[in-house]
Design an enzyme around this catalytic site. Structure first.
Site, PDB file in Angstrom:
ATOM      1  N   GLU A  58     -64.422 101.432  -4.990  1.00 43.05           N
ATOM      2  CA  GLU A  58     -64.341 101.870  -6.388  1.00 43.05           C
ATOM      3  C   GLU A  58     -65.261 103.054  -6.666  1.00 43.05           C
ATOM      4  OE1 GLU A  58     -65.086  98.500  -8.946  1.00 43.05           O
ATOM      5  OE2 GLU A  58     -63.105  97.613  -8.550  1.00 43.05           O
TER       6      GLU A  58
ATOM      7  N   GLU B 279     -57.711  94.901  -5.494  1.00 38.86           N
ATOM      8  CA  GLU B 279     -58.659  94.006  -6.172  1.00 38.86           C
ATOM      9  C   GLU B 279     -58.238  93.856  -7.624  1.00 38.86           C
ATOM     10  OE1 GLU B 279     -63.034  94.765  -5.575  1.00 38.86           O
ATOM     11  OE2 GLU B 279     -63.115  94.207  -7.703  1.00 38.86           O
TER      12      GLU B 279
END
Ligand SMILES: [Zn+2]
Ligand SMILES: [Zn+2]
Ligand SMILES: [Zn+2]
Length: 457
Positions: free
Chosen positions: A290, A375
């Site tokens: 991320e 995710e």
């Protein structure tokens, strides 16, 4: 007469000069005895031993001696896999005794055997025997939805496809950071989750920071690698696909928000791990979890263009590529996609409670971009708060209707509603409702139905 007198005097002198007449005819030391007890000893006290002349009984030497206990072993109970063995050791002189336990070390797992082959319409059955005692210590139903059926994956247009070129959807769970939660990376836990959830993929969160691979010391690095290898081997044996997730996120170190910070480490790591598993077709590589903060898509591209070739030297496995804003910026990707690679998918992460809009994913996929949800959760993006099933159900519809794969966060008992195990759970294997949080129960029911575990005979 004088002659005799001299002899008598000499004889007398000789006799007076000896305290023992027998000395005349033997040498005591040539007749020395073995050591014999003078003061008999016990195991706990000193004794004295002497040697004597065997002819005249004269004491020739002495020594102080202490005696050790002399034990004999008697087996009281044979060890089995689950029950300690025990022996008693008793001293043959004084009767003193002690016990020794031979601790049970549990069953030793042998290979998984298929007892009944799963088909598309029926559940199969597998078992695991103990290599030592032969008992079956695990027996479980399975659906044939993983690697053993679908083989090597690739990307065809915007879709993930299996070895037959058919559209294929992965669904599963991610670990939490394995530097903290390595205890969940073991056969029984991973097997139990697969048995109960019917998932076909697991993701291993390999943190770069937070005492992770790039910022931790050598022993952390070593143990993280060991855990990762262990996890991959177990998952492979179970027929699961695996995501190796380079989990940069910058939660504590702002520099870690940008994947370029650990570019060198990433290149080295992905060169190593993709070389190591180059002959295995069940592994997907997620090269940046991320990116966030000020990180731009240009930074991500620059990073990807350095790291992807490290993997491509070894394998054409699927590579998952993240993007800015915690991997929620497919718009930038669409404006300027990576060029020149096969089997690339763009990841997207969402937490449905505060991330309701599905439009980016829909737009990207509908425009022909391969999207992978590596995710997600249905709670808030901080991994806590209520599970929003309303938003979540909408996400499900969008993803399932497009055959987009997804991996839920997370296998652990960490604080917050995003971990599947209750915070106070100590049993790593029990995936019963009693041991699972709301999220775990929700996922389990969803995945069971999706996989067929609930519906197939
Ligand atoms: Zn003697
Ligand atoms: Zn003794
Ligand atoms: Zn056994």
């Amino acid at each position: 007469m004088k002659k005799y007198l001299t002899f008598i005097i000499l004889l007398l002198l000789f006799v007076v000069g000896c305290d023992n007449p027998k000395d005349v005819d033997h040498d005591c030391f040539l007749n020395q005895s073995e050591w014999i007890d003078k003061i008999p000893f016990t195991c706990s006290e000193e004794g004295i031993q002497i040697t004597i002349c065997k002819v005249c009984n004269k004491e020739l030497d002495s020594r102080v001696i202490t005696k050790e206990h002399e034990y004999v072993e008697k087996l009281l109970r044979e060890r089995t896999c689950l029950i300690d063995g025990q022996s008693i050791f008793t001293c043959i002189h004084c009767g003193e005794y002690y016990y020794v336990n031979d601790y049970a070390i549990g069953h030793i797992r042998s290979d998984i055997e298929i007892i009944k082959e799963a088909t598309d319409t029926t559940l199969g059955k597998k078992q695991v025997k103990c290599a030592t005692c032969g008992i079956i210590y695990k027996e479980f139903g399975y659906v044939n939805n993983g690697y053993h059926k679908n083989g090597k994956l690739s990307v065809k247009g915007r879709d993930l496809v299996n070895q037959f070129g058919e559209k294929y959807q992965l669904f599963g769970l991610s670990t939490h950071g394995i530097q903290w939660f390595s205890r969940y990376v073991n056969f029984d836990t991973i097997c139990s989750i697969q048995e109960n959830f019917g998932n076909n993929i697991i993701r291993f969160a390999f943190y770069t920071d937070e005492a992770g691979y790039c910022s931790g010391n050598v022993s952390i690095q070593k143990s993280m690698l060991e855990t990762l290898h262990r996890g991959i081997e177990i998952a492979t044996e179970l027929g699961l696909y695996v995501i190796v997730d380079w989990h940069m996120v910058g939660a504590t170190n702002p520099l870690d928000k940008n994947p370029l910070t650990y570019l060198d480490e990433a290149k080295e790591f992905f060169s190593y791990i993709s070389e190591y598993y180059k002959d295995q077709d069940n592994i997907l590589y997620e090269i940046m979890n991320e990116p966030n903060g000020k990180t731009t898509w240009d930074d991500c591209k620059k990073y990807a263009n350095e790291v992807i070739p490290c993997i491509r030297k070894n394998t054409d496995a699927i590579i998952l590529v993240g993007n800015p804003r915690w991997t929620a910026d497919l718009n930038s990707v669409m404006n300027s996609p990576l060029v020149g690679y096969e089997n690339i998918m763009y990841t997207y992460h969402f937490y449905a409670a505060d991330h309701r809009r599905t439009t980016q994913v829909e737009n990207a996929y509908d425009a022909g971009f391969p999207v992978f949800i590596s995710e997600f959760g249905f709670m808030n993006s901080d991994g806590d708060g209520n599970i929003s099933t309303t938003n979540g159900e909408n996400w499900k519809k969008v993803l399932d209707s497009r055959n987009i794969s997804y991996v839920a966060w997370n296998i652990s008992n960490s604080k917050g509603s995003a971990s599947i195990f209750k915070h106070n759970s100590v049993d790593l294997v029990d995936v019963s409702d009693a041991n699972l949080k709301t999220w775990g129960i929700y996922l389990k029911n969803w995945y069971r139905t999706k996989s067929g575990l609930n519906n197939l005979e």
